[in-house]
Scaffold this motif. Structure first.
Motif: not given
Length: 232
Positions: A37-41, A68-69, A73-78
Motif C-alpha cells: 500500500a505504501l509503495f502504491a501511494l 501500474v501502481a 505493488a503486487g510484485l513486492l510480495s510475490l
C-alpha cells in the motif's frame, strides 16, 4: 464395534486452518504487510509530482497510473508467496496433507489477494482523488481492478511456484511475471480509457472475466505441479 471416526480435515477445515495461520503470521509482520500500500501511494505521488500537479494532465493518465501502481505493488510480495513455507518445511506438509495440494495453493492465493491487492482496490477512490481521476471513470476502474487483481495473483502464484526452489529469485520472479501481467494491464486500463471516450468497455471487462475463470481452474493445478517438481 464402531469404526473409528476420521480426524482428517475436510477441504473447508483445511482452508480455515491455513487462512488463520496466514493471518496470524501477517499480524506479526504488520510492517511488511503495509509495504504494498505504501509503495502504491509512493508511485501515485511520484507521478503527480512528475506531471507538475496539473489536474488536466493527471486526469488523462490517472487510470493507467493506478493500474501500474497496483501491479507493481503486487510484485513486492510475490516472491514470498511460498518461500516462507518452503524454508520452514510447510510445503512438504502440504504435499502430505489429506487434501489436494491445488486446493491449498488456491487458498493461499486467495489470502494473498485479500491482504495485498484488495486493500489497494478499497483505497483506489482516495488515490484517484490525488490524481484527479474523473468520477465517472471510477466504477469501471473498480470493476476492472476487481477482475484483474485476482488474475494477477493467480498468474503470480504460478511464477512463484516455479521459482520457489531458487535462492534470491526476487528479480527473476518479476522478470517472469511482468510479461504475463502486460495483457491484464492493457485490458484493465484500456477498459477505463474506452469508457472515457464514450466507447463500450464491456469487451475488455469480459476478457478479464474469462481470463479470471480460466486461471481459477488452471493456475492452482499448475502451481501445485510446479511445487511438486521444485521439492523433488
Amino acid at each position: 464395534m464402531n469404526a473409528p471416526m476420521s480426524t482428517a480435515p475436510g477441504l473447508f477445515g483445511a482452508a480455515a486452518a491455513l487462512i488463520l495461520r496466514d493471518l496470524r503470521l501477517l499480524w506479526r509482520r504488520r510492517g511488511d504487510a503495509a509495504q504494498p500500500a505504501l509503495f502504491a501511494l509512493l508511485v501515485v505521488v511520484l507521478f503527480a509530482l512528475g506531471l507538475g500537479g496539473e489536474p488536466q494532465a493527471l486526469a488523462k493518465v490517472a487510470a493507467a497510473v493506478l493500474w501500474v501502481a497496483v501491479l507493481l505493488a503486487g510484485l513486492l510480495s510475490l516472491d514470498t508467496l511460498f518461500r516462507g513455507d518452503a524454508e520452514d518445511g510447510s510445503l512438504e506438509q502440504w504435499i502430505l496433507a489429506p487434501v489436494p495440494l491445488a486446493w491449498l495453493v488456491a487458498v493461499r492465493v486467495l489470502t494473498h489477494w485479500a491482504t495485498t491487492a484488495l486493500p489497494l482496490v478499497l483505497v483506489t477512490p482516495l488515490l484517484g482523488e490525488l490524481l484527479h481521476l474523473p468520477r465517472a471513470q471510477l466504477p469501471i476502474l473498480l470493476v476492472s481492478l476487481l477482475l484483474g487483481t485476482p488474475l494477477l495473483s493467480l498468474l503470480g502464484a504460478v511464477v512463484a511456484a516455479l521459482t520457489v526452489g531458487m535462492r534470491r529469485s526476487g528479480i527473476l520472479v518479476a522478470l517472469l511475471a511482468l510479461p504475463l501481467y502486460v495483457p491484464i494491464l492493457v485490458f484493465g486500463a484500456g477498459s477505463v480509457a474506452a469508457s472515457a471516450q464514450g466507447l463500450d468497455a464491456g469487451g475488455a471487462l469480459l476478457l478479464l472475466g474469462a481470463g479470471l475463470v480460466l486461471a481459477l481452474v488452471l493456475a492452482p493445478l499448475t502451481a501445485a505441479a510446479a511445487i511438486r517438481i521444485a521439492l523433488n
